[in-house]
Design a protein around this motif. Structure first.
Motif, PDB file in Angstrom:
ATOM      1  N   ALA A  15       9.585  15.882  51.557  1.00 46.49           N
ATOM      2  CA  ALA A  15       8.216  16.411  51.442  1.00 46.49           C
ATOM      3  C   ALA A  15       8.121  17.334  50.283  1.00 46.49           C
ATOM      4  CB  ALA A  15       7.425  16.759  52.781  1.00 46.49           C
ATOM      5  N   TRP A  16       8.783  18.093  49.941  1.00 49.75           N
ATOM      6  CA  TRP A  16       8.883  19.006  49.198  1.00 49.75           C
ATOM      7  C   TRP A  16       9.055  18.333  47.427  1.00 49.75           C
ATOM      8  CZ3 TRP A  16       8.266  23.974  47.897  1.00 49.75           C
ATOM      9  CH2 TRP A  16       8.849  24.441  46.736  1.00 49.75           C
ATOM     10  N   ILE A  17      10.084  17.426  47.518  1.00 50.09           N
ATOM     11  CA  ILE A  17      10.301  16.806  46.259  1.00 50.09           C
ATOM     12  C   ILE A  17       9.232  15.761  45.874  1.00 50.09           C
ATOM     13  CG2 ILE A  17      11.692  15.107  44.978  1.00 50.09           C
ATOM     14  CD1 ILE A  17      14.193  16.313  46.524  1.00 50.09           C
ATOM     15  N   ASP A  18       8.457  15.206  46.861  1.00 49.84           N
ATOM     16  CA  ASP A  18       7.215  14.446  46.549  1.00 49.84           C
ATOM     17  C   ASP A  18       6.025  15.239  45.831  1.00 49.84           C
ATOM     18  OD1 ASP A  18       8.314  12.042  47.442  1.00 49.84           O
ATOM     19  OD2 ASP A  18       7.534  12.228  49.263  1.00 49.84           O
ATOM     20  N   TRP A  19       6.081  16.451  46.610  1.00 49.68           N
ATOM     21  CA  TRP A  19       5.110  17.496  46.207  1.00 49.68           C
ATOM     22  C   TRP A  19       5.175  18.158  44.759  1.00 49.68           C
ATOM     23  CZ3 TRP A  19       5.034  23.022  45.757  1.00 49.68           C
ATOM     24  CH2 TRP A  19       3.921  23.520  45.479  1.00 49.68           C
ATOM     25  N   LEU A  20       6.493  18.266  44.304  1.00 48.84           N
ATOM     26  CA  LEU A  20       6.648  18.809  43.030  1.00 48.84           C
ATOM     27  C   LEU A  20       6.175  17.659  42.248  1.00 48.84           C
ATOM     28  CD1 LEU A  20      10.199  20.528  43.281  1.00 48.84           C
ATOM     29  CD2 LEU A  20       7.809  21.638  42.933  1.00 48.84           C
ATOM     30  N   ASP A  21       6.617  16.516  42.444  1.00 48.05           N
ATOM     31  CA  ASP A  21       5.952  15.270  41.576  1.00 48.05           C
ATOM     32  C   ASP A  21       6.611  15.514  40.003  1.00 48.05           C
ATOM     33  OD1 ASP A  21       4.716  12.986  41.152  1.00 48.05           O
ATOM     34  OD2 ASP A  21       2.881  13.774  40.456  1.00 48.05           O
ATOM     35  N   GLY A  22       7.632  15.681  39.917  1.00 48.39           N
ATOM     36  CA  GLY A  22       8.282  15.994  38.570  1.00 48.39           C
ATOM     37  C   GLY A  22       7.918  17.509  37.975  1.00 48.39           C
ATOM     38  N   ALA A  23       7.334  18.254  38.619  1.00 46.75           N
ATOM     39  CA  ALA A  23       6.985  19.689  37.925  1.00 46.75           C
ATOM     40  C   ALA A  23       8.438  20.533  37.992  1.00 46.75           C
ATOM     41  CB  ALA A  23       6.201  20.412  38.991  1.00 46.75           C
ATOM     42  N   ALA A  24       8.501  21.272  37.296  1.00 48.58           N
ATOM     43  CA  ALA A  24       9.910  22.124  37.190  1.00 48.58           C
ATOM     44  C   ALA A  24      10.002  22.859  38.569  1.00 48.58           C
ATOM     45  CB  ALA A  24      10.232  22.906  36.114  1.00 48.58           C
ATOM     46  N   PRO A  25      11.240  22.635  39.180  1.00 49.12           N
ATOM     47  CA  PRO A  25      11.375  23.260  40.314  1.00 49.12           C
ATOM     48  C   PRO A  25      11.757  24.860  40.198  1.00 49.12           C
ATOM     49  CG  PRO A  25      13.230  22.145  40.082  1.00 49.12           C
ATOM     50  CD  PRO A  25      12.417  21.614  38.999  1.00 49.12           C
ATOM     51  N   PRO A  26      11.092  25.677  41.363  1.00 45.16           N
ATOM     52  CA  PRO A  26      11.254  27.042  41.199  1.00 45.16           C
ATOM     53  C   PRO A  26      12.807  27.358  41.748  1.00 45.16           C
ATOM     54  CG  PRO A  26      10.041  26.454  43.028  1.00 45.16           C
ATOM     55  CD  PRO A  26      10.306  25.292  42.287  1.00 45.16           C
ATOM     56  N   ALA A  27      12.990  28.629  41.427  1.00 46.02           N
ATOM     57  CA  ALA A  27      14.139  29.144  42.163  1.00 46.02           C
ATOM     58  C   ALA A  27      13.828  29.195  43.759  1.00 46.02           C
ATOM     59  CB  ALA A  27      14.556  30.736  41.909  1.00 46.02           C
ATOM     60  N   ARG A  28      14.741  28.812  44.700  1.00 45.38           N
ATOM     61  CA  ARG A  28      14.242  28.456  46.018  1.00 45.38           C
ATOM     62  C   ARG A  28      15.479  28.912  46.987  1.00 45.38           C
ATOM     63  NH1 ARG A  28      13.337  22.508  48.627  1.00 45.38           N
ATOM     64  NH2 ARG A  28      15.412  23.121  49.591  1.00 45.38           N
ATOM     65  N   ALA A  55       4.224  32.800  42.085  1.00 36.77           N
ATOM     66  CA  ALA A  55       3.711  31.940  40.911  1.00 36.77           C
ATOM     67  C   ALA A  55       3.464  32.933  40.038  1.00 36.77           C
ATOM     68  CB  ALA A  55       2.984  30.626  41.392  1.00 36.77           C
ATOM     69  N   ALA A  56       3.650  32.334  38.600  1.00 32.96           N
ATOM     70  CA  ALA A  56       2.980  33.064  37.470  1.00 32.96           C
ATOM     71  C   ALA A  56       1.368  32.355  37.512  1.00 32.96           C
ATOM     72  CB  ALA A  56       3.487  32.611  36.291  1.00 32.96           C
ATOM     73  N   ILE A  57       0.624  33.218  36.898  1.00 35.13           N
ATOM     74  CA  ILE A  57      -0.905  32.875  36.773  1.00 35.13           C
ATOM     75  C   ILE A  57      -0.969  32.333  35.394  1.00 35.13           C
ATOM     76  CG2 ILE A  57      -3.239  33.381  36.524  1.00 35.13           C
ATOM     77  CD1 ILE A  57      -2.555  35.261  38.920  1.00 35.13           C
ATOM     78  N   LEU A  87      -4.263  24.884  47.171  1.00 37.06           N
ATOM     79  CA  LEU A  87      -5.658  25.418  47.205  1.00 37.06           C
ATOM     80  C   LEU A  87      -5.535  26.874  47.068  1.00 37.06           C
ATOM     81  CD1 LEU A  87      -7.135  23.497  50.366  1.00 37.06           C
ATOM     82  CD2 LEU A  87      -7.569  23.083  47.933  1.00 37.06           C
ATOM     83  N   LEU A  88      -4.663  27.599  47.532  1.00 36.83           N
ATOM     84  CA  LEU A  88      -4.576  29.123  47.242  1.00 36.83           C
ATOM     85  C   LEU A  88      -4.092  29.432  45.901  1.00 36.83           C
ATOM     86  CD1 LEU A  88      -2.888  30.057  50.748  1.00 36.83           C
ATOM     87  CD2 LEU A  88      -5.139  30.483  50.033  1.00 36.83           C
ATOM     88  N   LEU A  89      -3.178  28.705  45.353  1.00 36.91           N
ATOM     89  CA  LEU A  89      -2.893  28.848  43.982  1.00 36.91           C
ATOM     90  C   LEU A  89      -3.915  28.565  43.072  1.00 36.91           C
ATOM     91  CD1 LEU A  89       0.734  27.186  44.075  1.00 36.91           C
ATOM     92  CD2 LEU A  89       0.287  29.651  43.829  1.00 36.91           C
ATOM     93  N   ALA A  90      -4.660  27.519  43.139  1.00 39.64           N
ATOM     94  CA  ALA A  90      -5.530  26.924  42.189  1.00 39.64           C
ATOM     95  C   ALA A  90      -6.929  28.167  42.301  1.00 39.64           C
ATOM     96  CB  ALA A  90      -6.325  25.731  42.611  1.00 39.64           C
ATOM     97  N   SER A  91      -6.993  28.895  43.666  1.00 39.89           N
ATOM     98  CA  SER A  91      -8.085  29.824  43.799  1.00 39.89           C
ATOM     99  C   SER A  91      -8.068  30.915  42.712  1.00 39.89           C
ATOM    100  CB  SER A  91      -8.161  30.220  45.255  1.00 39.89           C
ATOM    101  OG  SER A  91      -7.090  31.167  45.529  1.00 39.89           O
ATOM    102  N   VAL A  92      -6.744  31.229  42.266  1.00 36.24           N
ATOM    103  CA  VAL A  92      -6.368  32.425  41.388  1.00 36.24           C
ATOM    104  C   VAL A  92      -5.823  31.919  39.973  1.00 36.24           C
ATOM    105  CG1 VAL A  92      -5.967  34.044  43.390  1.00 36.24           C
ATOM    106  CG2 VAL A  92      -4.153  32.852  42.410  1.00 36.24           C
ATOM    107  N   GLY A  93      -6.156  30.763  39.837  1.00 35.28           N
ATOM    108  CA  GLY A  93      -5.864  30.052  38.328  1.00 35.28           C
ATOM    109  C   GLY A  93      -4.350  29.734  38.108  1.00 35.28           C
ATOM    110  N   SER A  94      -3.733  29.503  39.308  1.00 37.56           N
ATOM    111  CA  SER A  94      -2.344  29.015  39.063  1.00 37.56           C
ATOM    112  C   SER A  94      -2.001  27.493  39.470  1.00 37.56           C
ATOM    113  CB  SER A  94      -1.389  30.006  39.775  1.00 37.56           C
ATOM    114  OG  SER A  94       0.175  29.704  39.585  1.00 37.56           O
ATOM    115  N   ASP A  95      -0.723  27.089  39.743  1.00 38.14           N
ATOM    116  CA  ASP A  95      -0.558  25.744  40.563  1.00 38.14           C
ATOM    117  C   ASP A  95       0.921  25.526  40.390  1.00 38.14           C
ATOM    118  OD1 ASP A  95       0.632  24.255  38.148  1.00 38.14           O
ATOM    119  OD2 ASP A  95      -1.333  24.546  36.966  1.00 38.14           O
ATOM    120  N   ARG A  96       1.206  24.397  41.177  1.00 34.64           N
ATOM    121  CA  ARG A  96       2.861  24.458  41.351  1.00 34.64           C
ATOM    122  C   ARG A  96       3.519  24.317  40.189  1.00 34.64           C
ATOM    123  NH1 ARG A  96       1.814  18.340  43.726  1.00 34.64           N
ATOM    124  NH2 ARG A  96       0.197  19.098  44.036  1.00 34.64           N
ATOM    125  N   SER A  97       3.158  23.860  39.160  1.00 35.14           N
ATOM    126  CA  SER A  97       3.945  23.947  37.705  1.00 35.14           C
ATOM    127  C   SER A  97       4.231  25.386  37.613  1.00 35.14           C
ATOM    128  CB  SER A  97       3.163  23.248  36.693  1.00 35.14           C
ATOM    129  OG  SER A  97       1.982  24.005  36.216  1.00 35.14           O
TER     130      SER A  97
END
Length: 116
Positions: free
Chosen positions: A81-94, A114-116, A50-60
């Motif tokens: 939970a983390w891997i389910d949430w990524l749902d195939g998106a490229a994982p970030p540095a962590r 995240a990038a915007i 929700l927060l990422l979407a509020s500024v034009g970003s997302d988990r990808s």
């Protein structure tokens, strides 16, 4: 110099800060802290969406996440939970580290960049 925009601010923090095409989310915790580590992680990740979407970003577009766990023995539980949430998106540095929280009911806290 790029502007700095702050959202959901109070006297101690801004929940979201945007600067130069990058969004920074404060450390997020679950709203229902009576739940287990996996549930708290899922709540945090939904909040991040929700927060990422509020500024034009997302988990990808995640660049970096910092995950703090009360009990590092629950690393695999949090990761499910983390891997389910990524749902195939490229994982970030962590990074994931053990932490001693001010509130004992907090099991997980996650900081996102995240990038915007």
């Amino acid at each position: 110099m790029a502007d700095i925009t702050r959202h959901q601010s109070n006297e101690k923090l801004s929940r979201v800060v945007v600067h130069g095409g990058t969004v920074y989310l404060s450390g997020l915790t679950a709203d229902d802290k009576s739940t287990d580590t996996q549930s708290q992680t899922r709540q945090i990740l939904a909040k991040a969406d929700l927060l990422l979407a509020s500024v034009g970003s997302d988990r990808s577009k995640l660049l970096l996440t910092q995950i703090y766990l009360r009990d590092t023995a629950e690393f695999d539980t949090m990761n499910r939970a983390w891997i389910d949430w990524l749902d195939g998106a490229a994982p970030p540095a962590r990074i994931t580290v053990g932490a001693d929280f001010a509130l004992p009911e907090i099991r997980v806290e996650i900081l996102f960049t995240a990038a915007i």
